[in-house]
Design an enzyme around this catalytic site. Structure first.
Site, PDB file in Angstrom:
ATOM      1  N   SER A  84       0.802  -1.230   0.000  1.00  0.00           N
ATOM      2  CA  SER A  84       0.000   0.000   0.000  1.00  0.00           C
ATOM      3  C   SER A  84       0.835   1.281   0.000  1.00  0.00           C
ATOM      4  CB  SER A  84      -0.942   0.018   1.211  1.00  0.00           C
ATOM      5  OG  SER A  84      -0.196   0.140   2.406  1.00  0.00           O
ATOM      6  N   LYS A 154       0.893   4.690   6.841  1.00  0.00           N
ATOM      7  CA  LYS A 154       0.331   5.513   5.763  1.00  0.00           C
ATOM      8  C   LYS A 154       0.990   6.899   5.818  1.00  0.00           C
ATOM      9  CE  LYS A 154      -2.886   2.351   4.861  1.00  0.00           C
ATOM     10  NZ  LYS A 154      -2.801   1.489   3.659  1.00  0.00           N
TER      11      LYS A 154
END
Length: 299
Positions: A84, A154
């Site tokens: 990701s 993230k």
């Protein structure tokens, strides 16, 4: 005259030195021979060197305590389990996370790559492998990432007070400013075509996060039905990832991209010109009203 006494006239000019030898003329043994331990060196016995095997457990214990303190308060290693964050981070990379600055009141900032605990519901369908005893011990002291904790990594896009939005085929905007993300999002990805969103006002004390591989990241966009509209509490943030430490061929720092440093991005800074204008106008209006009132009174 008593036997053995001498008159002052027959005493020799040079007196023999006083004999300080032990009584009875006993011989004094040479230095270091026949003396009891410690005699002649202040009464302290010579130090006996400790065996290495006796010191080893102590050294190991100190090393483990230091490692635990470092993991708790300074730096912790984390493993990247997914794609990701490509290409910034690759699956299997090991990153070092700064855990010290949050202790001094530092909060996540836009553009930083952060590790945070699952806010709840983000990883509910993700299986957690069962670690063995060695893995548990190494993760406990910080030499290996924990496989039991459900943590995510993230990039911070917006912080408390910001308004963030992304329309189809458009860029991500923060407080009306467009982000130039070409330097870090995965090649070929769009900023948000898979999941347009917003506008979202990020609550105070929370952050809005997105993965760099936009079309392969279940980030804040996909959890808007949860409390906080998919934002993450600052209290859930473990720390900022600052270095890719392993493998050695990928060693490098994780700086904040320049687009997050552009003027006017800060919501407070964007309001500053208007606030200054109002503040400057108030004295002028009051002064004008005084003059008009004074003129009417005089007339």
């Amino acid at each position: 005259m008593a036997v053995g006494a001498r008159s002052g006239h027959d005493e020799p000019e040079d007196r023999p030195e006083r004999d300080e030898s032990p009584a009875g003329g006993a011989a004094v043994p040479p230095e270091g021979e026949g003396r009891p331990p410690g005699d002649g060196d202040g009464g302290r016995p010579p130090k006996k060197q400790r065996s290495f095997w006796l010191e080893l457990p102590l050294l190991v214990g100190i090393a483990l305590v230091l490692a635990l303190l470092i993991k708790t308060f300074l730096v912790q290693a984390f493993s990247i389990p997914s794609d990701s964050m490509q290409n910034t981070l690759q699956r299997g990379d090991r990153v070092l996370v700064d855990k010290l600055t949050p202790w001094f009141g530092s909060e996540p900032e836009r553009g930083e790559v952060v590790v945070f605990h699952d806010p709840g519901g983000w990883l509910e369908d993700t299986a957690t492998p069962e670690p063995n005893a060695v893995q548990k011990f190494l993760s406990f002291i910080g030499l290996m990432p924990s496989s039991e904790e459900k943590d995510l990594i993230k990039r911070v896009i917006a912080v408390g007070g910001d308004t963030v939005e992304c329309k189809e085929n458009g860029p991500v905007t923060v407080n009306g400013k467009s982000l130039d993300e070409k330097s870090f999002i995965f090649p070929g990805n769009t900023p948000c075509n898979d999941k347009p969103f917003g506008p979202i006002k990020v609550p105070d004390g929370r952050i809005f996060v997105m993965g760099d591989h936009r079309q392969n990241s279940l980030d804040s966009r996909y959890h808007q039905e949860l409390p906080g509209q998919g934002t993450v509490s600052n209290d859930e943030v473990v720390g900022r990832a600052v270095v890719v430490a392993w493998p050695l061929g990928r060693w490098g720092t994780l700086p904040v991209p320049d687009t997050f440093e552009q003027p006017g991005l800060n919501a407070a800074a964007a309001m500053a010109p208007a606030a200054l204008g109002v503040a400057g106008a108030v004295p002028l209006v009051l002064w004008r009203r005084r003059r008009l009132t004074a003129g009417r009174t005089a007339g």
